[in-house]
Design a protein around this motif. Structure first.
Motif, mmCIF file in Angstrom:
data_model
loop_
_atom_site.group_PDB
_atom_site.id
_atom_site.type_symbol
_atom_site.label_atom_id
_atom_site.label_comp_id
_atom_site.label_asym_id
_atom_site.label_seq_id
_atom_site.Cartn_x
_atom_site.Cartn_y
_atom_site.Cartn_z
ATOM 1 N N VAL A 177 1.040 -1.144 -0.026
ATOM 2 C CA VAL A 177 0.062 -0.382 0.247
ATOM 3 C C VAL A 177 1.435 1.515 -0.166
ATOM 4 N N ILE A 178 1.260 1.799 0.861
ATOM 5 C CA ILE A 178 2.887 2.553 1.018
ATOM 6 C C ILE A 178 3.338 2.011 -0.362
ATOM 7 N N SER A 179 3.765 2.140 -1.177
ATOM 8 C CA SER A 179 4.779 1.473 -2.643
ATOM 9 C C SER A 179 3.627 2.374 -3.566
ATOM 10 N N GLY A 180 2.320 2.190 -3.064
ATOM 11 C CA GLY A 180 1.656 2.301 -4.960
ATOM 12 C C GLY A 180 1.339 1.332 -5.321
ATOM 13 N N GLU A 181 2.259 0.198 -5.130
ATOM 14 C CA GLU A 181 1.851 -0.751 -6.709
ATOM 15 C C GLU A 181 1.025 -1.942 -5.922
ATOM 16 N N ILE A 182 -0.295 -1.951 -4.892
ATOM 17 C CA ILE A 182 -1.373 -2.165 -4.829
ATOM 18 C C ILE A 182 -2.215 -1.318 -3.777
ATOM 19 N N ASP A 203 -7.418 -5.946 -1.314
ATOM 20 C CA ASP A 203 -6.196 -6.305 -1.835
ATOM 21 C C ASP A 203 -5.087 -6.663 -1.498
ATOM 22 N N ALA A 204 -4.055 -5.302 -0.519
ATOM 23 C CA ALA A 204 -3.154 -5.665 -0.418
ATOM 24 C C ALA A 204 -3.073 -6.607 1.059
ATOM 25 N N PHE A 205 -3.813 -6.321 1.701
ATOM 26 C CA PHE A 205 -4.195 -7.831 2.728
ATOM 27 C C PHE A 205 -4.438 -9.128 1.818
ATOM 28 N N PHE A 206 -4.819 -9.091 0.954
ATOM 29 C CA PHE A 206 -5.678 -10.630 -0.163
ATOM 30 C C PHE A 206 -3.784 -11.042 -0.025
ATOM 31 N N GLU A 207 -3.170 -10.155 -0.205
ATOM 32 C CA GLU A 207 -2.238 -10.800 -0.778
ATOM 33 C C GLU A 207 -0.961 -11.544 -0.643
ATOM 34 N N SER A 250 -2.800 -14.320 1.341
ATOM 35 C CA SER A 250 -2.248 -15.562 0.588
ATOM 36 C C SER A 250 -0.607 -16.273 0.297
ATOM 37 N N GLY A 251 0.372 -15.516 0.918
ATOM 38 C CA GLY A 251 1.561 -15.442 0.657
ATOM 39 C C GLY A 251 1.693 -15.892 2.338
ATOM 40 N N PHE A 252 1.376 -15.642 2.763
ATOM 41 C CA PHE A 252 1.638 -15.797 4.835
ATOM 42 C C PHE A 252 1.075 -17.252 4.956
ATOM 43 N N THR A 253 -0.205 -17.676 4.087
ATOM 44 C CA THR A 253 -1.017 -19.250 4.639
ATOM 45 C C THR A 253 -0.331 -19.906 2.974
ATOM 46 N N THR A 254 0.149 -19.379 1.885
ATOM 47 C CA THR A 254 0.797 -20.255 1.044
ATOM 48 C C THR A 254 0.170 -20.517 0.198
ATOM 49 N N THR A 255 -1.186 -19.970 -0.229
ATOM 50 C CA THR A 255 -2.544 -20.522 -0.592
ATOM 51 C C THR A 255 -1.584 -20.362 -2.335
ATOM 52 N N GLY A 256 -1.517 -19.374 -2.343
ATOM 53 C CA GLY A 256 -0.660 -18.858 -4.052
ATOM 54 C C GLY A 256 -1.867 -18.162 -4.491
ATOM 55 N N ALA A 257 -3.149 -17.201 -4.365
ATOM 56 C CA ALA A 257 -4.171 -16.925 -5.302
ATOM 57 C C ALA A 257 -3.083 -15.507 -5.018
ATOM 58 N N SER A 258 -3.505 -14.690 -6.510
ATOM 59 C CA SER A 258 -3.302 -13.864 -6.197
ATOM 60 C C SER A 258 -4.216 -12.524 -7.292
ATOM 61 N N ILE A 259 -4.265 -11.134 -6.586
ATOM 62 C CA ILE A 259 -5.131 -10.378 -7.407
ATOM 63 C C ILE A 259 -4.377 -9.471 -8.675
ATOM 64 N N LEU A 260 -3.000 -9.997 -8.382
ATOM 65 C CA LEU A 260 -2.445 -9.205 -9.329
ATOM 66 C C LEU A 260 -2.768 -9.461 -11.206
ATOM 67 N N THR A 261 -3.117 -8.488 -11.816
ATOM 68 C CA THR A 261 -2.886 -9.645 -13.133
ATOM 69 C C THR A 261 -1.722 -8.278 -14.016
ATOM 70 N N ASP A 262 -0.812 -8.267 -13.816
ATOM 71 C CA ASP A 262 0.373 -7.536 -14.095
ATOM 72 C C ASP A 262 2.259 -7.684 -12.936
ATOM 73 N N VAL A 263 2.527 -9.259 -12.818
ATOM 74 C CA VAL A 263 3.205 -9.269 -11.912
ATOM 75 C C VAL A 263 4.402 -8.788 -12.475
ATOM 76 N N LYS A 322 6.876 -14.271 -12.913
ATOM 77 C CA LYS A 322 6.620 -14.265 -13.948
ATOM 78 C C LYS A 322 5.048 -14.663 -14.334
ATOM 79 N N ALA A 323 4.388 -13.944 -15.205
ATOM 80 C CA ALA A 323 3.179 -14.082 -15.607
ATOM 81 C C ALA A 323 2.894 -15.217 -16.119
ATOM 82 N N ASP A 324 3.923 -15.970 -17.538
ATOM 83 C CA ASP A 324 4.071 -17.298 -17.726
ATOM 84 C C ASP A 324 3.870 -18.506 -16.604
#
Length: 198
Positions: free
Chosen positions: A33-38, A43-47, A50-63, A169-171
Motif C-alpha cells: 500500500v505504501i509503495s502504491g503498487e497495490i 487487495d494488499a491484505f488479500f495478497e 495468500s502469501g503467509f498461508t501459502t495459498t498462492g492466489a493473487s489479485i495481481l494481473t501484471d506481476v 513471471k506472468a507465465d
C-alpha cells in the motif's frame, strides 16, 4: 491483578496463532500500500494473507510490472508461511510457557500429528528452520547452476519451499528450461514431506 498462569494450553495456542496471522497479515500488507503498487488495502491484505498461508492466489494481473523489492517481499511471505509464522517467531523470540509452546506448534502446523524433536520447543523450531533453510539454499544453488538469474532463483526457491507457487513471471515457469522445471518439481516433493521425517 497479576496473571495467574503463563502456561499456553491448546485453546490459547489456537487463539494466539489466529491473532498472530491477522496481525502479521495486516502489517505485511503495508509495503504494498505504501509503495502504491497495490493501492487498495483490501487487495494488499488479500495478497499478504495468500502469501503467509501459502495459498498462492493473487489479485495481481501484471506481476512483472512490480518492483523487485515488492516481488521479493511477496515471495518472502510465502517462505515464512511455509514453515509457519509462529514457528518463525519461536526461533527468534523466547515465548513463555516452556513445554506448553507445543500447543502453538500444533495449532500452526498442518496434518494430524506434530512432535518435538528435542525436549525444548524452541530448539525443535530451530532444527526445523535449519532443515528448511538448508533445503532452500540447496534448491537455490541448483537453480543458479541451471542458468537462472539470482533474483528469479531466490523467488522461485521461496515459492517452492512454501509450496504455494507465487511466481514473478506472468507465465509462471513456462518460459524456463526443462532442467529448471524438473528442479522445482523435485523440490516441491521434498518440501511437501513432513520435516520430522528428515
Amino acid at each position: 491483578s497479576r496473571v495467574k498462569s503463563k502456561v499456553i494450553y491448546a485453546k490459547e495456542g489456537f487463539v494466539t496463532v489466529s491473532l498472530a496471522w491477522v496481525l502479521m497479515s495486516a502489517v505485511g500488507a503495508l509495503p504494498f500500500v505504501i509503495s502504491g503498487e497495490i493501492p487498495s488495502y483490501v487487495d494488499a491484505f488479500f495478497e499478504t494473507v495468500s502469501g503467509f498461508t501459502t495459498t498462492g492466489a493473487s489479485i495481481l494481473t501484471d506481476v512483472e510490472s512490480m518492483s523487485k523489492g515488492l516481488l521479493f517481499w511477496r515471495s518472502f511471505t510465502h517462505w515464512i508461511g511455509g514453515m509457519g509464522v509462529l514457528v518463525f517467531i519461536m526461533v527468534f523470540l523466547p515465548l513463555s510457557g516452556g513445554g506448553h509452546n507445543m500447543n502453538i506448534l500444533k495449532a500452526e502446523s498442518p496434518g494430524p500429528t506434530v512432535s518435538k524433536l528435542v525436549p525444548k520447543m524452541r530448539q525443535t523450531a530451530k532444527i526445523l528452520y535449519l532443515i528448511y533453510a538448508t533445503l532452500t539454499v540447496l534448491q537455490l544453488l541448483f537453480l543458479i547452476c541451471g542458468g537462472m538469474p539470482f533474483f528469479d532463483a531466490i523467488n522461485a526457491a521461496f515459492a517452492t519451499a512454501g509450496t504455494g507457487g507465487f511466481s514473478i513471471k506472468a507465465d509462471s515457469f513456462n518460459g524456463y528450461s526443462s532442467y529448471l522445471q524438473i528442479v522445482v518439481t523435485v523440490f516441491m516433493l521434498i518440501f511437501s514431506i513432513n520435516f520430522n521425517s528428515y
